[in-house]
Design a protein around this motif. Structure first.
Motif, short mmCIF file in Angstrom:
data_model
loop_
_atom_site.label_atom_id
_atom_site.label_comp_id
_atom_site.label_asym_id
_atom_site.label_seq_id
_atom_site.Cartn_x
_atom_site.Cartn_y
_atom_site.Cartn_z
N GLU A 30 2.20 18.92 -16.06
CA GLU A 30 1.70 19.73 -14.94
C GLU A 30 0.83 18.86 -14.07
N GLY A 31 0.52 19.34 -12.88
CA GLY A 31 -0.33 18.56 -11.99
C GLY A 31 -0.17 19.01 -10.55
N PRO A 32 -0.82 18.30 -9.62
CA PRO A 32 -0.81 18.71 -8.21
C PRO A 32 0.57 18.69 -7.57
N LEU A 33 1.53 18.01 -8.18
CA LEU A 33 2.88 17.94 -7.61
C LEU A 33 3.78 19.07 -8.12
N SER A 34 3.28 19.92 -8.99
CA SER A 34 4.11 20.94 -9.64
C SER A 34 4.83 21.85 -8.65
N ASP A 35 4.11 22.36 -7.67
CA ASP A 35 4.72 23.28 -6.71
C ASP A 35 5.81 22.59 -5.90
N GLU A 36 5.56 21.35 -5.51
CA GLU A 36 6.56 20.61 -4.73
C GLU A 36 7.81 20.35 -5.55
N VAL A 37 7.63 20.02 -6.82
CA VAL A 37 8.79 19.79 -7.70
C VAL A 37 9.59 21.08 -7.85
N TYR A 38 8.90 22.18 -8.10
CA TYR A 38 9.59 23.47 -8.27
C TYR A 38 10.36 23.86 -7.01
N SER A 39 9.72 23.69 -5.85
CA SER A 39 10.38 24.05 -4.59
C SER A 39 11.63 23.22 -4.36
N LYS A 40 11.56 21.95 -4.70
CA LYS A 40 12.72 21.08 -4.48
C LYS A 40 13.86 21.44 -5.43
N ILE A 41 13.53 21.84 -6.65
CA ILE A 41 14.57 22.28 -7.60
C ILE A 41 15.33 23.46 -7.01
N GLN A 42 14.59 24.42 -6.46
CA GLN A 42 15.22 25.61 -5.87
C GLN A 42 16.03 25.25 -4.63
#
Length: 426
Positions: A247-259
């Protein structure tokens, strides 16, 4: 030995400090740790493991309770001088991983009027080398203290290429800086058996299982470009899955890119797991992608590991860790050609079991050089005490630092001193 650090979050430096304290404990050496953040910012398991082998002190043990100052200004927040004396009692070295904590170590030593060396580990080659020709005032102070005031023999570089890079970057000799590999492994060497009943099940699945483990932070850019790699492999028809642990500050960006890429069937964000389960978790995969200490530990498990070059946006790598373990393998400026990660994985998928096992054994052998016992020996070498007092304005230091932070928050850029944006020379 006293280690000064923020919090024992799940990451390479933090797990190294736990292993270091454990090995020192095994050898009958005493370790103290000063954690500057609140306990809730530490991983509970790592904190518990550290408490088993070291004496842990918290911010409130050394600093008076002044809510306005508190953690923000540790270089001049009022301190409990008698407690400082107790913490430094018997300490033969204060070790840090960044310049601000080195300045704090200097403050503690001055309060105690003690002669204790400060050692600084370069855990990321850009720690003292980010930015161009115009640096903020606080960073100029940081580098003046670490690279000029402290004896260069007290600087620890964990690869020869790190030392060479810093010498080129700063035009400083630092010829006496220590160079040794970061300790990761201990215990007996794992074996790989041809019948598949082994410490690693590499080569026995029709589906190609890949994972990465670590903090999701900006400079670990492979967490983002691996998503493009998986998308391309899936489009090629390869039965690949990619699990992301951390986990970390990049989590949201990683999740958004997966979607956005529509690969949620192939990529899963698994969250964190207890560090003691690292080997058991990683051994269930065919390939590992990463950097830092995690790639060493995965390699020692017999899992072929692709180097995740840090701070680059392109899905390229030097190749397998076992071929570049003698270098600072995750640094973006090594003089080796970079290969497509898609090609590396696709070619690996086509190999027969015998070839995959040969690669796995090569990884185990490469990881053996990262011995914890050898690291403890290097940490116990004699280090030097600075002969002069270092003087600077703490007020201007923090004023500069806060201005720097505000500037980048207003511009919408996350402040990360090891980001590519902070490494150009213009």
């Amino acid at each position: 030995m006293l280690i000064i650090y923020s919090a024992l979050r799940m990451g390479g430096i933090e797990t190294f400090f736990v292993r270091l304290a454990r090995e020192r404990y095994r050898q009958g050496l005493h370790t103290k740790v000063l954690l500057l953040a609140n306990d809730n910012e530490s991983d509970p398991e790592l904190l518990a493991q550290m408490e088993d082998v070291a004496d842990i002190y918290r911010f409130n043990d050394l600093f008076h309770q002044f809510p306005i100052l508190k953690h923000r200004f540790k270089l001049f927040s009022p301190m409990k001088n008698n407690n400082v004396l107790r913490v430094l009692e018997g300490v033969t070295q204060v070790h840090v991983s960044n310049a601000e904590n080195a300045l704090l170590a200097d403050r503690l030593i001055n309060i105690a009027n003690a002669c204790i060396p400060i050692t600084v580990g370069v855990y990321h080659s850009l720690e003292f080398s980010w930015g161009g020709k115009s640096l903020p005032h606080f960073e100029n102070i940081n580098r003046k203290f670490v690279l000029q005031h402290l004896p260069d023999a007290n600087l620890m570089c964990f690869a020869e290429s790190t030392k060479e890079f810093m010498q080129r970057k700063h035009s400083l000799p630092i010829k006496n800086a220590k160079v040794f590999r970061l300790g990761v492994v201990s215990g007996s060497t794992p074996t790989l058996l041809n019948d598949g009943a082994s410490s690693s099940k590499v080569g026995y699945r029709e589906q190609l299982k890949i994972c990465t483990v670590g903090r999701l932070v900006e400079f670990k850019s492979y967490n983002l470009w691996m998503l493009d790699v998986v998308k391309e492999l899936v489009d090629m028809g390869l039965p690949v899955v990619f699990d992301i642990y951390g986990e970390g500050p990049l989590s949201d960006e990683v999740y958004s890119k997966i979607q956005k890429l529509g690969i949620d069937n192939a990529v899963k964000m698994m969250g964190t797991f207890e560090y003691s389960k690292f080997n058991d978790v990683v051994r269930e995969y065919d390939l590992f992608v990463g950097s830092g200490t995690a790639i060493i530990q995965a390699s020692f498990c017999g899992v072929p590991s692709i180097i995740g070059i840090e701070s680059i946006p392109e899905p390229v790598s030097y190749g397998f860790f076992s071929d570049f373990s003698e270098y600072e393998y995750h640094h973006p400026t090594l003089n080796f050609p970079k290969k497509s990660v898609v090609d590396i994985i696709a070619n690996y998928y086509q190999l027969d079991v015998a070839h995959k096992h040969a690669i796995a054994k090569h990884h185990i052998k490469a990881a053996e050089m990262f011995s914890m016992a050898e690291v403890v020996r290097n940490f116990e070498l004699p280090y030097l005490v600075s002969s002069k007092r270092f003087r600077y304005s703490k007020v201007s230091y923090y004023f500069s630092e806060k201005l720097f932070d505000i500037k980048h928050k207003l511009s919408g850029i996350r402040v990360d001193y090891t980001k590519t944006k902070f490494t150009d020379d213009t």
